[in-house]
Design an enzyme around this catalytic site. Structure first.
Site, PDB file in Angstrom:
ATOM      1  N   GLY A 326       0.827  -1.354   0.028  1.00  0.00           N
ATOM      2  CA  GLY A 326      -0.007   0.139  -0.110  1.00  0.00           C
ATOM      3  C   GLY A 326       1.017   1.291  -0.029  1.00  0.00           C
ATOM      4  O   GLY A 326       1.905   1.234  -0.551  1.00  0.00           O
ATOM      5  N   SER A 327       0.344   2.371   0.559  1.00  0.00           N
ATOM      6  CA  SER A 327       1.006   3.531   0.633  1.00  0.00           C
ATOM      7  C   SER A 327       2.405   3.771   1.385  1.00  0.00           C
ATOM      8  O   SER A 327       3.168   4.784   1.390  1.00  0.00           O
ATOM      9  CB  SER A 327       0.194   4.744   1.190  1.00  0.00           C
ATOM     10  OG  SER A 327      -0.816   5.128   0.394  1.00  0.00           O
ATOM     11  N   THR A 328       2.916   2.385   2.102  1.00  0.00           N
ATOM     12  CA  THR A 328       3.939   2.397   2.874  1.00  0.00           C
ATOM     13  C   THR A 328       5.290   2.460   1.986  1.00  0.00           C
ATOM     14  O   THR A 328       6.441   2.751   2.283  1.00  0.00           O
ATOM     15  CB  THR A 328       4.067   1.245   3.791  1.00  0.00           C
ATOM     16  OG1 THR A 328       4.101  -0.008   3.073  1.00  0.00           O
ATOM     17  CG2 THR A 328       2.991   1.456   4.928  1.00  0.00           C
ATOM     18  N   TYR A 667      -5.464   6.413   0.104  1.00  0.00           N
ATOM     19  CA  TYR A 667      -5.135   5.909  -1.171  1.00  0.00           C
ATOM     20  C   TYR A 667      -5.662   4.810  -1.823  1.00  0.00           C
ATOM     21  O   TYR A 667      -6.685   4.277  -1.184  1.00  0.00           O
ATOM     22  CB  TYR A 667      -3.450   5.689  -0.823  1.00  0.00           C
ATOM     23  CG  TYR A 667      -3.232   4.743   0.193  1.00  0.00           C
ATOM     24  CD1 TYR A 667      -3.467   5.112   1.484  1.00  0.00           C
ATOM     25  CD2 TYR A 667      -3.132   3.251  -0.503  1.00  0.00           C
ATOM     26  CE1 TYR A 667      -3.467   3.803   2.226  1.00  0.00           C
ATOM     27  CE2 TYR A 667      -3.094   2.448   0.666  1.00  0.00           C
ATOM     28  CZ  TYR A 667      -3.187   2.580   2.083  1.00  0.00           C
ATOM     29  OH  TYR A 667      -3.181   1.593   2.715  1.00  0.00           O
TER      30      TYR A 667
END
Length: 722
Positions: A326-328, A667
Site C-alpha cells: 500500500g502507501s507504505t 490512497y
C-alpha cells in the site's frame, strides 16, 4: 614233521612295511599338527583384537549418551527454551524375539495407541537393530512403577531417562524460537548419524532449526556390562557428552508479548528492529500456536486441527507472508523520483480525485474518492494522495521504480538468521513476460506506484527498509542472536553485519524523513490522530491495501463489508527521529484495529521510561502530565529540499468525512485490479480479484481482458515525457 611258523613269514619285509607306514602316519600327524598350530597362532596372535572384541560383546555394550541441548534466552535473561527430564519406554529390536507379542503384552498395563505404534515403526527404519527405539514417551510415575515390577518378563525393553524440550513462554515466541520434533529420514541424511545416535529429535523451525548444529552438542558414550537380557549391570568406562551452546536472542520478551497481545485475534505480523545494528527486538506472527505440541511428536488429529484452524497459525507471516505494501511504499519510490529528477519537492499537481492515462480510458480515484486540490510531494506523502503518485509513477516508469525499490532490498530475502525466509515480488516487464507471457501495461505501473498489483513485500523487508531511512542510508543485516554462551562460561557476542549503504544525497533523505514526520504530527497527516501529545519524535507512513476490487459506483463501508474483505492496515515508523533506536513494520490483515494504534502502544512502552506508580488515596487527585515539547530541528547538512517553499497549512485536504470513516490512510483506487494480499497462506486466485498473490503459479494468472484504452505502450524506460 611240520616247519615252524616263522619259516613262512618274511619278518624283514614286514619290518620295512611297518616302518614305512609309521613314517607316513608320523608325517601326516606332523603336517596336521603344523596346520593346527598355524591356525592357533593366526587366531591367537594376528586375530587377537578381533576375537577379543567379539567375545566382549557377549557381555559389554557401547551406549551413546545424548548431549544436553543449549538453552535459549531473551536479551533480558528470560528463559524461552529449556530441557525437562522425562521417562520413555524403549525397545532394542536385536534383543527381542517377537516385537509384536512384546508390544501386545506391554499394552496390558501401559497405554500404547495406534499413533505410538506408527511413530515406533517409523523410527525403527531410521535406527540400527542394536539401538533402542522409543515405543512410548512421557511415562508417568504409576506407569514407571508398573513396568519396574514386570521388567523381568521383557528382555530388551527398558525405561530410558531423557531430556526433552520445553517452551515456557508458549505461543508468543513460536515465530522466532520455532520448535523441535521427531527426526525423519531426510533430516537424518543431512546430519552426522553418529552424533545423532542418541537423539530422536531435531530443530524443525525458527532458531531451533537455523542453529541446530550449535544447540545440539556432541554425543558421548558409555561402555557398560550387560546380562543375557541386555540389562546394564555396571558402567565400565564413560566419555562425557559435550553440551550444546546456549543462545541469548536480541528479542525483548516484554515487547514481544505486548505486540502479540495488541494484535489480539487479528491476523498479521509485527517486526521491530534496532536500526543501529539490525537486532530484532520483536518478531510476531499472529495467530500463533503452542510449540510444545510438536516436541514429542504431534498427533495426527491435533495437527489436522491446527491446519484447519482459521488464520493458519502454522504460517509464519513475519518471515514468509507476502503483502501489498500500500502507501507504505511511497517514501521509497519518492527517493528514486527525487534522485532521478522526475519531480522536485515543489512540483505540484491539482488533485481532483480522479486520474486517467493520457486523459482517456478508465478513471482512477483516490482512496475513498477524496480530492486534495493543489498537491506537492510533501503534501502527497502526508495525506497519501494516490492521484499524485499515479502521475509520479507514470513519469518514472516501472524500470526506475524497480531500481528505487531494489535499492532498499525489496524483492530479495534480507538474510535474517531464520530458515525459509520469503522474498516477496518486485515486478518488472521481464518478470511479467516470463511469468505470464503478457506485456507490461501502464495500469501495472499505476498499481506498483501505490503499492498494489504484482508488488508484494514481507514484513521483515519493510522493517529493514525503514531502518535504512532511519539511519540515513546505512543498512544492517537483521539478526536474532545477541550472544553465545560456551560450556566454559565464556560469552561471545554476535558482531552486527553492515550491508552496502544506500547512496542517496542527505537532502533527499532529510526531505523524506521530514515528510514522514508530517504524516504523524501535521494537520491532515494520515496518522496524526493516533499520536496526540506524543513525548518523543516520530516518523512514519500509513498504508491500506485492498483485498478486493470495488465496482466503479460502489463505496467501501466498514460497517457492512464482510470481515474477510476488510482492508489490510499497514504502518512503518522509526523513533526517536534525532537518534532512532527502534524501527517498526506492522501488517494487519482484514484489520479491525488500525496499525498506527498498535504502533503507539509499542513505541510508548519502548521509548517512555517506566516510572513507579504512586499510592493515591481517595482524596488525592491524579497529577496532569503534559507532553514534553521537543524541537524538530535538523542538522544544517541534512535540511529538507526547498523546505522554505512548503507551507504546513496547505496540508489539510478537501474532504467530506463519512460517518463510517475509520481508516488512517487515503490512497488506492477502487477500479484498479488488486491482488488479494490477505490470502497469503495458500497462493490462489480470489474470486474477487484479478491479480494473484503468487503470480508464478499457473492457476493464479491474472485476467488478460485489458481494454485497449486502458493500456499504454511504454518506451524502453517504460516512462512518459512530462
Amino acid at each position: 614233521m611240520l616247519k615252524p611258523i616263522n619259516t613262512f613269514k618274511n619278518t624283514h619285509q614286514e619290518h620295512k612295511l611297518f616302518k614305512r607306514r609309521a613314517i607316513a602316519i608320523l608325517i601326516s600327524i606332523s603336517i596336521l599338527s603344523l596346520l593346527l598350530l598355524s591356525r592357533l597362532i593366526y587366531l591367537q596372535v594376528f586375530q587377537h583384537k578381533l576375537y577379543t572384541t567379539l567375545a566382549r560383546q557377549n557381555q559389554l555394550s557401547l551406549v551413546p549418551i545424548e548431549p544436553n541441548r543449549g538453552l535459549i534466552y531473551d536479551r533480558n535473561g528470560v528463559l524461552l527454551a529449556e530441557n525437562k527430564p522425562i521417562f520413555n519406554l524403549v525397545i532394542t529390536p536385536d534383543l527381542v524375539k517377537n516385537i509384536d507379542i512384546t508390544i501386545q503384552q506391554l499394552g496390558s498395563f501401559i497405554k500404547i495407541d495406534a499413533e505410538d505404534l506408527k511413530q515406533f515403526n517409523r523410527q525403527r527404519r531410521l535406527h540400527h537393530r542394536f539401538e533402542p527405539v522409543p515405543i512410548r514417551l512421557k511415562l508417568n510415575e504409576e506407569e514407571v512403577a508398573k513396568f519396574s515390577l514386570e521388567r523381568y518378563r521383557f528382555p530388551g525393553v527398558a525405561i530410558q531417562a531423557q531430556m526433552i524440550r520445553f517452551y515456557p513462554q508458549g505461543p508468543s515466541f513460536a515465530a522466532i524460537v520455532g520448535y523441535m520434533g521427531r527426526i525423519n529420514e531426510k533430516e537424518l541424511q543431512s546430519v552426522d548419524p553418529v552424533n545423532y545416535s542418541a537423539s530422536n529429535f531435531i530443530g524443525k523451525t525458527g532458531v531451533e532449526k537455523y542453529y541446530e548444529a550449535q544447540l545440539h552438542g556432541t554425543v558421548g558414550y558409555q561402555q557398560v556390562e550387560t546380562n543375557v537380557h541386555g540389562q546394564i549391570i555396571r558402567i565400565l568406562k564413560q566419555t562425557r557428552p559435550i553440551a550444546g551452546r546456549s543462545i541469548t536472542l536480541t528479542i525483548d520478551s516484554n515487547l514481544q508479548k505486548l505486540a502479540q497481545q495488541a494484535l489480539g485475534s487479528q491476523k498479521g505480523a509485527i517486526v521491530a528492529l534496532d536500526p543501529r545494528n539490525g537486532e530484532v527486538l520483536a518478531f510476531v506472527s499472529n495467530p500463533s500456536f503452542d510449540p510444545n505440541l510438536f516436541v514429542s511428536g504431534i498427533r495426527q488429529q491435533d495437527y489436522e486441527l491446527l491446519q484447519n484452524e482459521p488464520g493458519n497459525p502454522l504460517y509464519n507471516r513475519a518471515l514468509r507472508g507476502s503483502y501489498h505494501p500500500g502507501s507504505t511504499i511511497k517514501p521509497f519510490i519518492s527517493t528514486g523520483a527525487l534522485l532521478e529528477n522526475v519531480v522536485t519537492p515543489t512540483f505540484t499537481i491539482h488533485d481532483t480525485g480522479e486520474f486517467q492515462i493520457n486523459g482517456k480510458g478508465r478513471i482512477y480515484h483516490n482512496f475513498r474518492r477524496h480530492a486534495y486540490g493543489d498537491v506537492n510531494l510533501l503534501k502527497a506523502l502526508t495525506v497519501s494522495s494516490d492521484i499524485y503518485f499515479y502521475n509520479l509513477s507514470l513519469r518514472m516508469g516501472i524500470n526506475r521504480i524497480y531500481t528505487s525499490l531494489k535499492r532498499f532490498g525489496f524483492g530479495s530475502p534480507t538474510g535474517i538468521d531464520l530458515p525459509d525466509e520469503g522474498s516477496g515480488i518486485l515486478p518488472n516487464p521481464q518478470w511479467k513476460e516470463k511469468s505470464y507471457n503478457t506485456p507490461w501495461y501502464g495500469g501495472d505501473t499505476l498499481n506498483c506506484g501505490i503499492g498494489q498489483g504484482f508488488l508484494l513485500v514481507t514484513p521483515i523487508q519493510l522493517a529493514s527498509a525503514v531502518s535504512a531511512l532511519a539511519e540515513w542510508g546505512d543498512r544492517w543485516k537483521p539478526h536474532v542472536v545477541l550472544s553465545w554462551r560456551k560450556n566454559d562460561g565464556i560469552v561471545d557476542f554476535t558482531k552486527p553485519q553492515h550491508l552496502e549503504s544506500i547512496n542517496l544525497p542527505p537532502d533527499i533523505l532529510s526531505f523524506i524523513r521530514t515528510a514522514m514526520q508530517h504524516v504523524v504530527n501535521a494537520p491532515g497527516g494520515t496518522a496524526e490522530r493516533f499520536f496526540p501529545g506524543v513525548p518523543y519524535t516520530l516518523a512514519g507512513k500509513t498504508g491500506t491495501a485492498q483485498v478486493y476490487s470495488l465496482k466503479n459506483d460502489e463505496r467501501y463501508n466498514t460497517k457492512t463489508v464482510a470481515a474477510k474483505l476488510r482492508d489490510n492496515s499497514l504502518f512503518i515508523a522509526f523513533a526517536p527521529v534525532e537518534k532512532p533506536s527502534i524501527a517498526l513494520a506492522i501488517v494487519i490483515q482484514n484489520s479491525v484495529t488500525p496499525a498506527p494504534q498498535i504502533a503507539r502502544k509499542l513505541l510508548d512502552y519502548y521509548l517512555i521510561p517506566a516510572s513507579p506508580i504512586p499510592t493515591i488515596t481517595s482524596q488525592q487527585a491524579l497529577p496532569v502530565i503534559g507532553p514534553e515539547k521537543k524541537s524538530d530541528n535538523i542538522d544544517e547538512s541534512k535540511k529538507p529540499l526547498n523546505s522554505s517553499n512548503i507551507r504546513d497549512e496547505s496540508i489539510s485536504p478537501k474532504m467530506d468525512f463519512e460517518d463510517d470513516e475509520t481508516d488512517e490512510d487515503s490512497y488506492d483506487d477502487s477500479d484498479i485490479k488488486k491482488t488479494d494480499s490477505g490470502q497469503d497462506e495458500q497462493p490462489k486466485l480470489d474470486k474477487f480479484n484479478k491479480n494473484p498473490a503468487n503470480p508464478v503459479s499457473a492457476e493464479t494468472k491474472p485476467n488478460k481482458n485489458n481494454n485497449a484504452e486502458d493500456s499504454l505502450e511504454m518506451d524502453d524506460n517504460n516512462s512518459l515525457a512530462e
